[in-house]
Enzyme design. Structure first.
Site, PDB file in Angstrom:
ATOM      1  N   ASP A 106      -1.386  -2.574  -4.566  1.00 22.95           N
ATOM      2  CA  ASP A 106      -2.415  -2.991  -3.609  1.00 22.95           C
ATOM      3  C   ASP A 106      -3.300  -1.785  -3.303  1.00 22.95           C
ATOM      4  OD1 ASP A 106      -3.868  -4.554  -1.904  1.00 22.95           O
ATOM      5  OD2 ASP A 106      -2.317  -4.792  -0.395  1.00 22.95           O
TER       6      ASP A 106
ATOM      7  N   ASP B  24       0.861  -1.172   0.000  1.00 22.75           N
ATOM      8  CA  ASP B  24       0.000   0.000   0.000  1.00 22.75           C
ATOM      9  C   ASP B  24       0.909   1.237   0.000  1.00 22.75           C
ATOM     10  OD1 ASP B  24      -2.309  -1.636   0.381  1.00 22.75           O
ATOM     11  OD2 ASP B  24      -1.862  -1.699   2.531  1.00 22.75           O
TER      12      ASP B  24
ATOM     13  N   ARG C 125     -13.789   0.525  -3.264  1.00 16.91           N
ATOM     14  CA  ARG C 125     -13.251   0.793  -1.932  1.00 16.91           C
ATOM     15  C   ARG C 125     -12.952   2.278  -1.722  1.00 16.91           C
ATOM     16  NH1 ARG C 125      -9.092  -4.236  -0.584  1.00 16.91           N
ATOM     17  NH2 ARG C 125     -10.578  -5.913  -1.022  1.00 16.91           N
TER      18      ARG C 125
ATOM     19  N   ASP D  60      -4.706   1.958   3.387  1.00 15.38           N
ATOM     20  CA  ASP D  60      -5.432   0.944   4.149  1.00 15.38           C
ATOM     21  C   ASP D  60      -5.287   1.241   5.638  1.00 15.38           C
ATOM     22  OD1 ASP D  60      -6.170  -0.256   1.821  1.00 15.38           O
ATOM     23  OD2 ASP D  60      -5.181  -2.168   2.201  1.00 15.38           O
TER      24      ASP D  60
END
Length: 431
Positions: A248, A209, A304, A252
């Site tokens: 990714d 990430d 997301r 997050d």
């Protein structure tokens, strides 16, 4: 060590003379989160490295300087100012590193694809020489690009050209962190892993990430731009019938992270933008994952934005833009296990083939508060649309999420927020 520190500080002082360290006369690096500005203001608030003494104020120009300043994620109060563009994929002397430089143990992509072709390997998890070599190669890259950010740290970009490329900033088990005015881009994984049973058809799993909060508390992320700029996954080939992903998440927030505010930031050109809560079985996240997202832009992201499990998430005055040529858009708001999303006055702009009912998707989620939503210039009731069309959702959602936000600034109309965010969100726009 004292000599090295003296040299680093000297370079920083020179840089401070040539690169503005402030926005409109303000020193961003000493600023703290304003009182009441989202969940990160709860309790003791978030001050980052504001208490740093002069010996722990650094201006860095390259990966080596950044690594020294981060000090392995130490908790000593520190301010780190990034000047110009820094590439994490460089050696200790600043020379660029490619994927070939990390490869070891005989790793070769062609050999890897031959070894684990599902037509001959089947559905078993990859194992053997090529998988061992992939893991060893991935570890070499991780050693370069994973950078730990410790407690009581402020990481801030100088001026409008501060870029951190190829890095995975990781705020892990740390408290009181501020990250501002940075362009974080292209956390590119050289060695994706094949997972034959993922999603039923198999998929490529990537490692990095751009920014990962794991067990982090009291974190303020402000005026950052996060994207895949430079390497679009859409341009990558297909292997085993699946896109050979290299990235990714953009941001997050997982593993019990708590009390986070993300403001005036831009998330762009990516598939899975933001995950809050990483697993349906991570019941230890209950009572945590309290996050505020306000005045952010999500543009050209597939899904997301965010997807939430367990957390109490306040989502207000954000701007969503889906481009006209987007044919892979999946959803914006993901309502998952025990999530409690309180969304108000957000604006969405999409092409004609995307309907308002497509904006929400739920997996095991039961509640969503959504009011004041603007869709292509018109007010809509996201909850009613979701329940009427059941757009990929498993059940009807209730508007009672069990809480109401108290820590936030003024909540303007979605129309006003759309204009404000378009002109002011992202790196280089802090004011």
């Amino acid at each position: 060590m004292r000599r090295l520190l003296h040299i680093t500080l000297g370079a920083g002082l020179l840089a401070a003379l040539s690169v503005p360290a402030s926005a409109e006369g303000r020193d961003l690096s000493r600023e703290t989160l304003p009182a009441g500005d989202g969940w990160a203001a709860y309790g003791s608030g978030t001050t980052g490295g504001a208490a740093a003494d002069k010996a722990h104020v650094f201006t860095v120009h390259d990966r080596a300087g950044l690594v020294r300043a981060l000090d392995g994620g130490s908790a000593v109060p520190k301010i780190i100012r990034i000047a110009g563009a820094i590439d994490a994929n460089t050696d200790d002397k600043g020379a660029p590193l490619t994927c070939d430089d990390y490869a070891t143990g005989g790793y070769d992509l062609s050999a890897y694809l031959t070894a684990y072709d599902p037509r001959s390997w089947g559905g078993a998890k990859p194992s053997g020489p090529q998988e061992d070599a992939r893991r060893a190669s991935a570890a070499r890259q991780a050693e370069r690009v994973e950078l730990a950010v410790g407690s009581n740290t402020t990481l801030v970009g100088l001026g409008s050209g501060a870029v951190l490329k190829g890095a995975s900033l990781q705020v892990r088990d740390a408290d009181n962190v501020i990250i501002r005015n940075l362009d974080l881009r292209d956390a590119y994984d050289c060695f994706p892993a094949w997972q034959p049973n993922s999603g039923g058809l198999g998929d490529w799993k990537t490692a990095y990430d751009n920014l990962w909060l794991r067990g982090a508390t009291h974190v303020w992320i402000d005026h950052v731009t996060v994207s895949d700029a430079g390497h679009s996954d859409a341009d990558e080939p297909t292997h085993f019938g699946r896109n050979y992903l290299r990235h990714d998440g953009l941001l997050d927030i997982t593993n019990g992270s708590d009390l986070v505010t993300v403001s005036w930031s831009r998330f762009a050109d990516h598939d899975k933008a933001m995950l809050i809560g990483n697993s349906d079985t991570a019941t230890g996240d209950r009572g945590k994952l309290r996050v505020t997202l306000h005045h952010n832009e999500f543009t050209s992201v597939v899904q997301r934005a965010p997807r939430v499990r367990f957390g109490q998430v306040h989502l207000y005055n954000n701007r969503y833009v889906v481009p006209a040529d987007a044919h892979d858009f999946r959803y914006a708001l993901g309502v998952s296990t025990e999530s409690a999303v309180y969304a108000e006055n957000n604006a969405f702009t999409t092409p004609g083939h995307i309907e308002a009912a497509d904006l929400v998707k739920s997996w095991n989620g039961s509640a969503l508060h959504a009011t004041g939503t603007l869709f292509n210039g018109f007010p809509v009731d996201l909850l009613a649309l979701n329940n009427s069309y059941n757009s990929g959702s498993e059940r009807d959602l209730t508007p009672d999420v069990g809480w109401a936000p108290t820590l936030h600034g003024p909540v303007t109309s979605a129309e006003q927020a759309d204009r404000d965010v378009a002109s002011r969100a992202g790196a280089g726009r802090a004011s």
